[in-house]
Write an enzyme that holds these catalytic residues in place. Structure first.
Site, PDB file in Angstrom:
ATOM      1  N   SER A 149       0.917  -1.061  -0.423  1.00 23.11           N
ATOM      2  CA  SER A 149       0.045   0.179   0.052  1.00 23.11           C
ATOM      3  C   SER A 149       0.954   1.048   0.131  1.00 23.11           C
ATOM      4  O   SER A 149       1.637   1.422  -0.994  1.00 23.11           O
ATOM      5  CB  SER A 149      -0.426  -0.006   1.434  1.00 23.11           C
ATOM      6  OG  SER A 149      -1.640   0.824   0.887  1.00 23.11           O
ATOM      7  N   SER A 150       0.432   2.280   0.323  1.00 26.11           N
ATOM      8  CA  SER A 150       1.584   3.457   0.686  1.00 26.11           C
ATOM      9  C   SER A 150       1.078   4.017   2.187  1.00 26.11           C
ATOM     10  O   SER A 150      -0.297   4.007   2.319  1.00 26.11           O
ATOM     11  CB  SER A 150       1.157   4.241  -0.306  1.00 26.11           C
ATOM     12  OG  SER A 150       1.707   6.143  -0.099  1.00 26.11           O
ATOM     13  N   TYR A 163      -4.279   8.507  -6.942  1.00 22.09           N
ATOM     14  CA  TYR A 163      -3.032   7.229  -5.778  1.00 22.09           C
ATOM     15  C   TYR A 163      -3.669   6.838  -4.210  1.00 22.09           C
ATOM     16  O   TYR A 163      -3.595   5.589  -4.745  1.00 22.09           O
ATOM     17  CB  TYR A 163      -1.940   8.057  -5.757  1.00 22.09           C
ATOM     18  CG  TYR A 163      -0.348   6.456  -5.418  1.00 22.09           C
ATOM     19  CD1 TYR A 163      -0.396   5.668  -5.927  1.00 22.09           C
ATOM     20  CD2 TYR A 163       0.315   6.792  -4.221  1.00 22.09           C
ATOM     21  CE1 TYR A 163       0.774   5.002  -5.748  1.00 22.09           C
ATOM     22  CE2 TYR A 163       0.802   6.094  -3.716  1.00 22.09           C
ATOM     23  CZ  TYR A 163       1.658   5.306  -4.323  1.00 22.09           C
ATOM     24  OH  TYR A 163       2.438   4.643  -3.734  1.00 22.09           O
ATOM     25  N   LYS A 167      -4.893   2.923  -3.297  1.00 19.57           N
ATOM     26  CA  LYS A 167      -4.050   1.650  -2.309  1.00 19.57           C
ATOM     27  C   LYS A 167      -4.822   1.828  -1.005  1.00 19.57           C
ATOM     28  O   LYS A 167      -4.330   0.614  -0.179  1.00 19.57           O
ATOM     29  CB  LYS A 167      -3.160   2.627  -1.704  1.00 19.57           C
ATOM     30  CG  LYS A 167      -1.568   3.150  -2.706  1.00 19.57           C
ATOM     31  CD  LYS A 167      -1.266   1.496  -3.176  1.00 19.57           C
ATOM     32  CE  LYS A 167       0.286   2.163  -3.963  1.00 19.57           C
ATOM     33  NZ  LYS A 167       0.208   0.281  -4.565  1.00 19.57           N
TER      34      LYS A 167
HETATM   35  P1  NDP Z   1       8.856   1.605 -10.171  1.00 17.13           P
HETATM   36  O1  NDP Z   1       8.182   2.722 -10.493  1.00 17.13           O
HETATM   37  O2  NDP Z   1      10.046   1.793  -8.917  1.00 17.13           O
HETATM   38  O3  NDP Z   1       8.321  -0.032 -10.101  1.00 17.13           O
HETATM   39  C1  NDP Z   1       7.471  -0.080 -10.936  1.00 17.13           C
HETATM   40  C2  NDP Z   1       7.477  -1.480 -10.862  1.00 17.13           C
HETATM   41  O4  NDP Z   1       6.292  -2.066 -11.185  1.00 17.13           O
HETATM   42  C3  NDP Z   1       8.672  -2.049 -12.169  1.00 17.13           C
HETATM   43  O5  NDP Z   1       8.918  -3.326 -11.467  1.00 17.13           O
HETATM   44  C4  NDP Z   1       7.513  -2.285 -12.959  1.00 17.13           C
HETATM   45  O6  NDP Z   1       7.757  -3.101 -14.063  1.00 17.13           O
HETATM   46  C5  NDP Z   1       6.291  -2.930 -12.295  1.00 17.13           C
HETATM   47  N1  NDP Z   1       4.944  -2.164 -12.249  1.00 17.13           N
HETATM   48  C6  NDP Z   1       4.004  -0.975 -13.323  1.00 17.13           C
HETATM   49  N2  NDP Z   1       3.656  -1.767 -14.054  1.00 17.13           N
HETATM   50  C7  NDP Z   1       3.130  -3.105 -14.043  1.00 17.13           C
HETATM   51  C8  NDP Z   1       1.941  -3.439 -14.370  1.00 17.13           C
HETATM   52  N3  NDP Z   1       1.043  -3.008 -15.292  1.00 17.13           N
HETATM   53  N4  NDP Z   1       2.081  -5.057 -14.746  1.00 17.13           N
HETATM   54  C9  NDP Z   1       3.603  -5.959 -13.626  1.00 17.13           C
HETATM   55  N5  NDP Z   1       4.223  -4.949 -13.542  1.00 17.13           N
HETATM   56  C10 NDP Z   1       4.029  -3.332 -13.802  1.00 17.13           C
HETATM   57  O7  NDP Z   1       7.954   1.460  -7.930  1.00 17.13           O
HETATM   58  P2  NDP Z   1       8.475   1.424  -6.519  1.00 17.13           P
HETATM   59  O8  NDP Z   1       9.092   0.237  -6.713  1.00 17.13           O
HETATM   60  O9  NDP Z   1       8.030   3.191  -5.855  1.00 17.13           O
HETATM   61  O10 NDP Z   1       6.508   1.099  -6.009  1.00 17.13           O
HETATM   62  C11 NDP Z   1       6.933  -0.580  -6.131  1.00 17.13           C
HETATM   63  C12 NDP Z   1       5.241  -0.139  -4.824  1.00 17.13           C
HETATM   64  O11 NDP Z   1       5.506   0.469  -3.646  1.00 17.13           O
HETATM   65  C13 NDP Z   1       4.523   0.234  -5.906  1.00 17.13           C
HETATM   66  O12 NDP Z   1       3.408  -0.299  -5.159  1.00 17.13           O
HETATM   67  C14 NDP Z   1       3.798   2.180  -5.502  1.00 17.13           C
HETATM   68  O13 NDP Z   1       2.949   2.348  -4.806  1.00 17.13           O
HETATM   69  C15 NDP Z   1       4.126   1.198  -3.904  1.00 17.13           C
HETATM   70  N6  NDP Z   1       5.390   2.517  -2.657  1.00 17.13           N
HETATM   71  C16 NDP Z   1       6.137   2.961  -3.028  1.00 17.13           C
HETATM   72  C17 NDP Z   1       6.778   4.134  -2.933  1.00 17.13           C
HETATM   73  C18 NDP Z   1       7.888   4.832  -3.480  1.00 17.13           C
HETATM   74  O14 NDP Z   1       8.719   6.498  -2.690  1.00 17.13           O
HETATM   75  N7  NDP Z   1       8.791   3.967  -3.567  1.00 17.13           N
HETATM   76  C19 NDP Z   1       6.352   4.565  -1.247  1.00 17.13           C
HETATM   77  C20 NDP Z   1       4.838   3.949  -1.040  1.00 17.13           C
HETATM   78  C21 NDP Z   1       4.372   2.844  -1.818  1.00 17.13           C
HETATM   79  P3  NDP Z   1       8.313  -2.994 -15.437  1.00 17.13           P
HETATM   80  O15 NDP Z   1       9.548  -1.935 -15.664  1.00 17.13           O
HETATM   81  O16 NDP Z   1       8.648  -4.358 -15.968  1.00 17.13           O
HETATM   82  O17 NDP Z   1       7.590  -1.552 -16.129  1.00 17.13           O
END
Ligand code: NDP
Length: 255
Positions: A149-150, A163, A167
């Site tokens: 989540s977030s 967003y 979540k």
């Molecule tokens: P990134 O944007 O760095 O990475 C996203 C990942 O999700 C990539 O591996 C991407 O794969 C994959 N992805 C995106 N769309 C799809 C899809 N339709 N199907 C399958 N895979 C997909 O994100 P984060 O690592 O920052 O975020 C990861 C999770 O953590 C998310 O749910 C985000 O909401 C949550 N989050 C993040 C925070 C932050 O500060 N970073 C804070 C709170 C929550 P590909 O490259 O192949 O598209």
């Protein structure tokens, strides 16, 4: 349901099959590598970044664990179903699901478009709901489901409406699913990360990142490893009594 005593080992997840969605980079990469280091066989899901996903697989293999990369767009139900079928076909079972794939979004409610709403909810809510459905149908006894989540659901600032609402929806799904599968010993929880880099937060301006770091008593942003370590505990046998919980992992920001 059999309740066992804990035994301590360096690879507590040996013999477990873990599927991590969106594991090609950012937080998902950290989770996949951490579970692999704990001995799990890891299915590294990605949408478009095949090369990055293959690198994560190679890292996990370097720890001596098995891993495969499987492409599927988590916004499309038929692709989600194919991903779970391929996981069972190739790995034989499913013990751990980490719903990590997610889409970020920043827009004031006055400016939100229908396209943006669909883009975010397709992956963040539809994707999680139907992945949970597949897990509920196929997961082994004493399985583990963790959804990312977030902390925006606790601290909803202007601009995060779509967003944070997506979540909040998956936190509710988590509570319902926890009640539906508890009789099989399966736990279902969310982690609510604060700002974490590398990851989508790295796209925000440096001054926003500095401000976020300063709001934690540790005076820094989170890392994927910070989140992954908590998940490694949540998916362990030792965490069997934790279910239906939203666990805020934001380095104490805003306490
Ligand atoms: P990134 O944007 O760095 O990475 C996203 C990942 O999700 C990539 O591996 C991407 O794969 C994959 N992805 C995106 N769309 C799809 C899809 N339709 N199907 C399958 N895979 C997909 O994100 P984060 O690592 O920052 O975020 C990861 C999770 O953590 C998310 O749910 C985000 O909401 C949550 N989050 C993040 C925070 C932050 O500060 N970073 C804070 C709170 C929550 P590909 O490259 O192949 O598209």
């Amino acid at each position: 349901m059999q309740i066992s005593n804990t035994t301590y080992t360096a690879t507590p997840l040996a013999g477990k099959i873990a599927l991590v969605t969106g594991a090609s980079r950012g937080i998902g990469q950290g989770i996949a590598e951490r579970l692999g280091r704990a001995g799990a066989t890891v299915v590294v899901n990605y949408a478009g970044s095949q090369e990055d996903a293959n690198k994560v697989v190679a890292t996990i293999q370097s720890f001596g664990s098995n891993a495969i990369a499987l492409q599927a767009n988590m916004g499309k139900v038929e692709e989600i179903r194919r991903l779970f079928q391929e996981t069972i076909d190739r790995c034989g079972q499913l013990d751990i699901l980490v719903n990590n794939a997610g889409i970020g979004s920043m827009a004031a409610i006055a400016d939100v478009t229908e396209e943006e709403y669909n883009r975010v909810f397709d992956v963040n809510v539809r994707g999680v709901l139907f992945a949970m459905q597949e897990a509920a149908r196929r997961m082994n006894q004493n399985g583990r489901i963790v959804t990312i989540s977030s902390s925006t659901t606790l601290y909803p600032d202007p601009g995060v409406a779509v967003y944070a609402a997506s979540k909040a929806a998956i936190e509710l799904l988590t509570q319902v699913l926890a009640k539906e599968v508890g009789n099989r010993g399966i736990t279902v929880n969310t982690i609510m990360p604060g700002p974490t880099v590398p990851g989508m937060f790295a796209n925000l301006p440096p001054e926003v990142q500095q401000q976020a770091a300063a709001s934690s008593p540790f005076n820094r942003l989170g890392t994927p490893q910070d989140i992954a370590n908590i998940i490694a505990f949540l998916v362990s046998e030792e965490a069997r009594w934790l279910t239906g919980q939203d666990i805020c992992a934001n380095g104490g920001a805003r306490i």
